[in-house]
Design an enzyme around this catalytic site. Structure first.
Site, PDB file in Angstrom:
ATOM      1  N   THR A  89    -113.478 -10.167-114.592  1.00  9.37           N
ATOM      2  CA  THR A  89    -112.745  -9.285-113.858  1.00  9.37           C
ATOM      3  C   THR A  89    -113.164  -7.809-113.666  1.00  9.37           C
ATOM      4  N   CYS A  90    -113.285  -7.373-114.667  1.00  7.65           N
ATOM      5  CA  CYS A  90    -113.701  -5.758-114.554  1.00  7.65           C
ATOM      6  C   CYS A  90    -114.781  -5.423-114.020  1.00  7.65           C
ATOM      7  N   HIS A 117    -113.518  27.421-125.226  1.00  9.95           N
ATOM      8  CA  HIS A 117    -112.622  28.314-124.093  1.00  9.95           C
ATOM      9  C   HIS A 117    -113.775  28.733-122.930  1.00  9.95           C
ATOM     10  N   LYS A 138    -112.628   1.647-109.242  1.00 10.40           N
ATOM     11  CA  LYS A 138    -113.342   3.070-109.632  1.00 10.40           C
ATOM     12  C   LYS A 138    -114.234   3.619-108.560  1.00 10.40           C
ATOM     13  N   ASP A 176    -118.354 -15.252-111.983  1.00 12.30           N
ATOM     14  CA  ASP A 176    -119.322 -14.100-112.113  1.00 12.30           C
ATOM     15  C   ASP A 176    -119.404 -13.526-113.289  1.00 12.30           C
ATOM     16  N   SER A 197     -95.726  -0.844-108.811  1.00 10.87           N
ATOM     17  CA  SER A 197     -96.234   0.649-109.133  1.00 10.87           C
ATOM     18  C   SER A 197     -96.653   0.819-110.376  1.00 10.87           C
ATOM     19  N   MET A 226    -103.787  -5.200-121.640  1.00 10.67           N
ATOM     20  CA  MET A 226    -104.795  -5.926-120.795  1.00 10.67           C
ATOM     21  C   MET A 226    -105.678  -4.854-120.121  1.00 10.67           C
ATOM     22  N   LEU A 234    -100.713   2.060-108.302  1.00  4.71           N
ATOM     23  CA  LEU A 234    -100.663   3.435-108.179  1.00  4.71           C
ATOM     24  C   LEU A 234    -102.137   3.592-107.730  1.00  4.71           C
ATOM     25  N   TYR A 245    -100.241   0.045-112.667  1.00  4.95           N
ATOM     26  CA  TYR A 245    -101.779   0.511-112.417  1.00  4.95           C
ATOM     27  C   TYR A 245    -102.649   0.361-111.196  1.00  4.95           C
TER      28      TYR A 245
HETATM   29  C1  LIG Z   1    -108.110  -3.804-109.939  1.00  2.61           C
HETATM   30  C2  LIG Z   1    -108.400  -3.694-111.540  1.00  2.61           C
HETATM   31  C3  LIG Z   1    -108.623  -2.663-112.051  1.00  2.61           C
HETATM   32  C4  LIG Z   1    -108.772  -2.465-113.378  1.00  2.61           C
HETATM   33  N1  LIG Z   1    -109.207  -1.330-114.000  1.00  2.61           N
HETATM   34  C5  LIG Z   1    -109.324  -1.161-115.107  1.00  2.61           C
HETATM   35  C6  LIG Z   1    -109.411   0.180-115.735  1.00  2.61           C
HETATM   36  O1  LIG Z   1    -110.096   1.104-115.032  1.00  2.61           O
HETATM   37  N2  LIG Z   1    -110.005   0.058-117.209  1.00  2.61           N
HETATM   38  C7  LIG Z   1    -109.462  -0.718-117.925  1.00  2.61           C
HETATM   39  O2  LIG Z   1    -109.652  -0.741-119.012  1.00  2.61           O
HETATM   40  N3  LIG Z   1    -109.171  -2.169-117.396  1.00  2.61           N
HETATM   41  C8  LIG Z   1    -108.958  -2.015-116.228  1.00  2.61           C
HETATM   42  N4  LIG Z   1    -108.729  -3.526-115.547  1.00  2.61           N
HETATM   43  C9  LIG Z   1    -108.360  -4.608-116.539  1.00  2.61           C
HETATM   44  C10 LIG Z   1    -109.524  -5.368-116.917  1.00  2.61           C
HETATM   45  O3  LIG Z   1    -110.388  -5.618-115.874  1.00  2.61           O
HETATM   46  C11 LIG Z   1    -109.224  -6.433-117.936  1.00  2.61           C
HETATM   47  O4  LIG Z   1    -108.752  -6.062-118.893  1.00  2.61           O
HETATM   48  C12 LIG Z   1    -110.514  -7.034-118.386  1.00  2.61           C
HETATM   49  O5  LIG Z   1    -111.428  -7.619-117.175  1.00  2.61           O
HETATM   50  C13 LIG Z   1    -110.311  -8.171-119.464  1.00  2.61           C
HETATM   51  O6  LIG Z   1    -111.463  -8.716-119.871  1.00  2.61           O
HETATM   52  P1  LIG Z   1    -111.665 -10.334-120.395  1.00  2.61           P
HETATM   53  O7  LIG Z   1    -113.060 -10.444-120.766  1.00  2.61           O
HETATM   54  O8  LIG Z   1    -110.311 -10.489-121.347  1.00  2.61           O
HETATM   55  O9  LIG Z   1    -111.310 -11.287-119.264  1.00  2.61           O
HETATM   56  P2  LIG Z   1    -112.142 -11.214-117.702  1.00  2.61           P
HETATM   57  O10 LIG Z   1    -112.738 -10.046-117.284  1.00  2.61           O
HETATM   58  O11 LIG Z   1    -111.131 -11.619-116.817  1.00  2.61           O
HETATM   59  O12 LIG Z   1    -113.219 -12.088-118.100  1.00  2.61           O
HETATM   60  C14 LIG Z   1    -113.095 -13.594-118.266  1.00  2.61           C
HETATM   61  C15 LIG Z   1    -114.379 -14.466-117.830  1.00  2.61           C
HETATM   62  O13 LIG Z   1    -114.018 -15.778-118.282  1.00  2.61           O
HETATM   63  C16 LIG Z   1    -114.274 -16.934-117.263  1.00  2.61           C
HETATM   64  N5  LIG Z   1    -113.707 -18.020-117.528  1.00  2.61           N
HETATM   65  C17 LIG Z   1    -112.468 -18.138-117.909  1.00  2.61           C
HETATM   66  N6  LIG Z   1    -112.045 -19.495-118.123  1.00  2.61           N
HETATM   67  C18 LIG Z   1    -113.587 -20.136-118.339  1.00  2.61           C
HETATM   68  C19 LIG Z   1    -113.903 -21.459-119.016  1.00  2.61           C
HETATM   69  N7  LIG Z   1    -113.042 -22.072-119.313  1.00  2.61           N
HETATM   70  N8  LIG Z   1    -115.279 -21.405-118.791  1.00  2.61           N
HETATM   71  C20 LIG Z   1    -116.000 -20.741-118.376  1.00  2.61           C
HETATM   72  N9  LIG Z   1    -115.946 -19.369-117.908  1.00  2.61           N
HETATM   73  C21 LIG Z   1    -114.537 -19.112-118.113  1.00  2.61           C
HETATM   74  C22 LIG Z   1    -114.009 -16.124-115.990  1.00  2.61           C
HETATM   75  O14 LIG Z   1    -114.795 -16.680-114.927  1.00  2.61           O
HETATM   76  C23 LIG Z   1    -114.226 -14.771-116.154  1.00  2.61           C
HETATM   77  O15 LIG Z   1    -115.389 -14.226-115.782  1.00  2.61           O
HETATM   78  C24 LIG Z   1    -108.429  -3.710-114.050  1.00  2.61           C
HETATM   79  C25 LIG Z   1    -108.224  -4.656-113.707  1.00  2.61           C
HETATM   80  C26 LIG Z   1    -107.993  -4.958-112.354  1.00  2.61           C
HETATM   81  C27 LIG Z   1    -107.632  -6.266-111.689  1.00  2.61           C
HETATM   82  N1  LIG Z   2    -106.853   1.897-114.828  1.00  2.00           N
HETATM   83  C1  LIG Z   2    -106.718   0.931-115.665  1.00  2.00           C
HETATM   84  O1  LIG Z   2    -106.626   0.663-116.680  1.00  2.00           O
HETATM   85  C2  LIG Z   2    -106.012  -0.377-114.801  1.00  2.00           C
HETATM   86  C3  LIG Z   2    -106.272  -0.631-113.507  1.00  2.00           C
HETATM   87  C4  LIG Z   2    -105.694  -1.739-112.853  1.00  2.00           C
HETATM   88  C5  LIG Z   2    -105.160  -2.684-113.452  1.00  2.00           C
HETATM   89  N2  LIG Z   2    -105.215  -2.515-114.786  1.00  2.00           N
HETATM   90  C6  LIG Z   2    -104.722  -3.668-115.635  1.00  2.00           C
HETATM   91  O2  LIG Z   2    -104.381  -4.604-114.893  1.00  2.00           O
HETATM   92  C7  LIG Z   2    -103.037  -5.341-115.285  1.00  2.00           C
HETATM   93  C8  LIG Z   2    -102.500  -5.688-113.811  1.00  2.00           C
HETATM   94  O3  LIG Z   2    -102.158  -4.560-113.122  1.00  2.00           O
HETATM   95  P1  LIG Z   2    -100.537  -4.422-112.274  1.00  2.00           P
HETATM   96  O4  LIG Z   2    -100.658  -2.974-111.633  1.00  2.00           O
HETATM   97  O5  LIG Z   2    -100.646  -5.551-111.217  1.00  2.00           O
HETATM   98  O6  LIG Z   2     -99.623  -4.436-113.173  1.00  2.00           O
HETATM   99  P2  LIG Z   2     -98.668  -3.790-113.994  1.00  2.00           P
HETATM  100  O7  LIG Z   2     -97.743  -4.468-114.821  1.00  2.00           O
HETATM  101  O8  LIG Z   2     -99.271  -2.665-114.437  1.00  2.00           O
HETATM  102  O9  LIG Z   2     -97.441  -3.217-112.714  1.00  2.00           O
HETATM  103  C9  LIG Z   2     -96.837  -4.310-112.101  1.00  2.00           C
HETATM  104  C10 LIG Z   2     -95.511  -3.640-111.343  1.00  2.00           C
HETATM  105  O10 LIG Z   2     -94.875  -4.465-110.483  1.00  2.00           O
HETATM  106  C11 LIG Z   2     -93.820  -4.540-110.355  1.00  2.00           C
HETATM  107  N3  LIG Z   2     -93.223  -5.928-109.933  1.00  2.00           N
HETATM  108  C12 LIG Z   2     -93.465  -7.169-110.477  1.00  2.00           C
HETATM  109  N4  LIG Z   2     -92.890  -8.075-109.361  1.00  2.00           N
HETATM  110  C13 LIG Z   2     -92.447  -7.289-108.399  1.00  2.00           C
HETATM  111  C14 LIG Z   2     -91.896  -7.620-107.065  1.00  2.00           C
HETATM  112  N5  LIG Z   2     -91.585  -8.935-106.674  1.00  2.00           N
HETATM  113  N6  LIG Z   2     -91.474  -6.608-106.275  1.00  2.00           N
HETATM  114  C15 LIG Z   2     -91.539  -5.322-106.509  1.00  2.00           C
HETATM  115  N7  LIG Z   2     -92.123  -4.864-107.748  1.00  2.00           N
HETATM  116  C16 LIG Z   2     -92.500  -5.677-108.738  1.00  2.00           C
HETATM  117  C17 LIG Z   2     -93.266  -4.488-111.925  1.00  2.00           C
HETATM  118  O11 LIG Z   2     -91.969  -4.139-112.241  1.00  2.00           O
HETATM  119  C18 LIG Z   2     -94.514  -3.344-112.436  1.00  2.00           C
HETATM  120  O12 LIG Z   2     -94.066  -2.102-112.301  1.00  2.00           O
HETATM  121  C19 LIG Z   2    -102.334  -4.237-116.016  1.00  2.00           C
HETATM  122  O13 LIG Z   2    -101.751  -4.786-117.090  1.00  2.00           O
HETATM  123  C20 LIG Z   2    -103.499  -3.283-116.357  1.00  2.00           C
HETATM  124  O14 LIG Z   2    -103.539  -3.099-117.630  1.00  2.00           O
HETATM  125  C21 LIG Z   2    -105.751  -1.488-115.634  1.00  2.00           C
END
Ligand SMILES: Cc1cc2nc3c(=O)[nH]c(=O)nc-3n(C[C@H](O)[C@H](O)[C@H](O)COP(=O)(O)OP(=O)(O)OC[C@H]3O[C@@H](n4cnc5c(N)ncnc54)[C@H](O)[C@@H]3O)c2cc1C
Ligand SMILES: NC(=O)c1ccc[n+]([C@@H]2O[C@H](COP(=O)([O-])OP(=O)(O)OC[C@H]3O[C@@H](n4cnc5c(N)ncnc54)[C@H](O)[C@@H]3O)[C@@H](O)[C@H]2O)c1
Length: 476
Positions: A43-44, A459, A53, A39, A185, A329, A190, A187
């Site tokens: 991921t984001c 303020h 969000k 897509d 627990s 990440m 939570l 990101y």
């Molecule tokens: C539930 C959740 C909530 C999040 N919330 C936040 C947040 O609020 N704020 C924040 O800053 N971050 C958040 N993140 C983290 C954020 O989504 C990632 O840090 C971010 O998407 C990383 O961007 P990226 O471009 O590195 O990779 P990705 O977004 O993973 O994009 C990589 C892309 O590459 C494509 N790809 C991979 N390999 C190939 C290939 N060989 N050929 C062609 N295409 C390929 C994949 O299909 C994918 O579309 C969240 C993550 C999750 C899971």
């Molecule tokens: N608001 C944001 O910016 C946002 C929101 C969501 C995700 N993200 C990104 O996505 C990434 C992944 O998020 P996440 O929450 O999955 O990872 P995380 O690394 O933030 O937390 C994972 C937690 O799972 C625990 N854990 C691991 N294995 C376990 C097990 N078997 N049993 C119990 N606990 C276990 C770890 O100790 C850790 O506290 C993060 O690195 C973050 O940067 C960011």
């Protein structure tokens, strides 16, 4: 345009990292193509920041409007607050579609060529794209790898995508299980516990390490636990890991002590969200064709300029960014790294200043930080020979927060005692994700707490919690 090449720059992966790099490359006059196998937006946009969000926004409103005590304190009474799960899910899905479209159009409008298929490095300055129709190879002066990451599912945990799922499925909000276990627990754990608890689910939050929210500053995590976890319908199990999870109805979860590995108890719940971190999506990228080996955790090794390394040496014209390099990440970190990679390929030496990149968890209230935790600051002080102090202020002393009757929260500023340089700022409270940016700007220019204490804040605003913390440092 680089002579003899199809493109100046080819980017593998159209997530936020690849997108940020492409926009910057165009502004630098580079003929750019981006390859995406899944897509657009990665991921984001599709499974991360954006849908989560949207769910947090809707469920946050439900929480607020159902808080009769809070509303009454402001002189407001309302009747029953109802919501429709599917309508909330639709809000998230529609937002994903809109932002995915906007992102794709922004690339097209600027003249970035979008190539659909699986991209692979197939030699120096060469990329091969595989689609259902076959393979084609293109050449580029420079290549950026931005393949992102996928959920990590620990061994012993079986995901069926329905009763046991990761955030990939969780963001679809296809059900509201009566009792949901959340493993991890961090990101995701939570944020989803915020969504589920607001929408009436009972939660068991399981964390393997000895404290909840292990990645956050300790004072902030403790306060956040008192506000985000304890008063809500959330049971916590800490120092305990999910050894085995079997999907079904009920979902069976075998818990064990994380230290001793001793079996503890078996839970039977309606559903389970596995939020145990993410791993890089770095397989089958053709890195062996240019002699690059992944590191121990499968991240692509890079230097501070985002250049890919082979045995510690720069591989010319190959760059990597985003979740796949494992530095931070976060979406905005990925696109910042993309911009830095392009700057370096343009011959302008630049590095990413991770110290000043903020992060936030969008719970109610929010958690945010920039720079070091107090523990990390003390550790740095020990190696570099300086002392560290902290200054705190509380939302309960802030006029704007008092006017809103929304006073749970604190700010903590960590600084060097010798130079006053601010090393980290942590906020838990309303609008923390927005408030953090003045601290990020201050850390980016390595400002001292003495300088910041003389900044004037409007303020009454929530930003005065930072002002208060800076000023308190001068008198302590
Ligand atoms: C539930 C959740 C909530 C999040 N919330 C936040 C947040 O609020 N704020 C924040 O800053 N971050 C958040 N993140 C983290 C954020 O989504 C990632 O840090 C971010 O998407 C990383 O961007 P990226 O471009 O590195 O990779 P990705 O977004 O993973 O994009 C990589 C892309 O590459 C494509 N790809 C991979 N390999 C190939 C290939 N060989 N050929 C062609 N295409 C390929 C994949 O299909 C994918 O579309 C969240 C993550 C999750 C899971
Ligand atoms: N608001 C944001 O910016 C946002 C929101 C969501 C995700 N993200 C990104 O996505 C990434 C992944 O998020 P996440 O929450 O999955 O990872 P995380 O690394 O933030 O937390 C994972 C937690 O799972 C625990 N854990 C691991 N294995 C376990 C097990 N078997 N049993 C119990 N606990 C276990 C770890 O100790 C850790 O506290 C993060 O690195 C973050 O940067 C960011």
């Amino acid at each position: 345009m680089s002579p003899g090449f199809d493109y100046d720059l080819v980017i593998i992966g159209a997530g936020v990292g690849g997108h940020g790099a492409a926009l910057h490359a165009i502004s630098c006059g580079l003929k750019t193509a981006i390859i995406e196998a899944g897509d657009m937006g990665g991921t984001c946009v599709n499974r991360g920041c954006i849908p989560s969000k949207a769910l947090l926004a809707a469920s946050g409103k439900v929480r607020e409007l159902r808080n009769a005590h809070h509303l009454k304190s402001l002189g407001i009474q309302i009747g029953n607050v109802e919501f429709e799960r599917q309508a909330i899910a639709d809000h998230a899905n529609n937002l994903v579609a809109k932002i995915q479209g906007d992102l794709t159009n922004s690339l097209k409008r600027l003249g970035v060529e979008i190539i659909r298929g699986w991209g692979k490095v197939s030699g120096t300055q060469k990329v091969t794209i595989t689609t259902d129709k076959g393979e084609k190879t293109i050449t580029a002066q420079d290549i950026i790898l931005s393949p992102g990451s996928v959920p990590f599912v620990p061994p012993g945990i079986e995901v069926d995508g329905k009763t046991v799922f990761t955030s990939d499925q969780g963001v679809k909000l296809e059900t509201l299980p009566k009792w949901v276990a959340i493993i991890g627990s961090g990101y995701i754990g939570l944020e989803f516990s915020d969504v589920y608890s607001a929408l009436g689910c009972e939660i068991t939050l399981i964390e393997a390490l000895s404290e909840l929210m292990p990645g956050f500053d300790r004072d902030i995590a403790k306060l956040a636990e008192r506000v985000l976890i304890n008063p809500r319908d959330i049971e916590t199990k800490v120092g305990i890991y999910a050894k085995k999870i079997i999907p079904g109805s009920p979902v069976i979860i075998e818990l064990a002590d994380f230290q001793t590995k001793e079996d503890l108890e078996v839970l039977e719940v309606d559903a389970c969200l596995v939020a145990t971190g993410r791993v890089p999506a770095t397989q089958n990228l053709g890195l062996d064709s240019v002699g690059v080996a992944l590191d121990r955790r499968n991240f692509i090794p890079v230097n501070d300029n985002m250049a890919v390394l082979s045995d510690g040496e720069v591989v010319p014209h190959l760059w990597a960014i985003g979740d796949a390099i494992g530095k931070m990440m976060l979406a905005h970190a990925a696109s910042a790294q993309g911009i830095i990679a392009v700057e370096n390929m343009m011959g302008r030496h630049k590095t990413v200043d991770y110290r000043s990149i903020p992060a936030a968890a969008f719970t109610h209230p929010e958690v945010s930080y920039v720079g070091l935790t107090e523990t990390a600051a003390h550790a740095l002080g020990l190696t570099e020979g300086f002392e560290v102090a902290t200054s705190k202020s509380y939302f309960k002393g802030n006029s704007k927060a008092l006017a809103e009757n929304d006073t749970d929260g604190m700010t903590k500023v960590i600084y060097r005692t010798d130079t006053g340089e601010v090393l980290g700022v942590h906020i838990f409270g309303p609008h923390a994700s927005d408030l953090i940016h003045e601290a990020a700007a201050a850390i980016a220019s390595r400002q001292s707490i003495q300088t910041l204490a003389y900044l004037v804040h409007a303020h009454p605003t929530l930003s005065e919690v930072l002002d208060e913390a800076y000023k308190r440092a001068l008198v302590s």
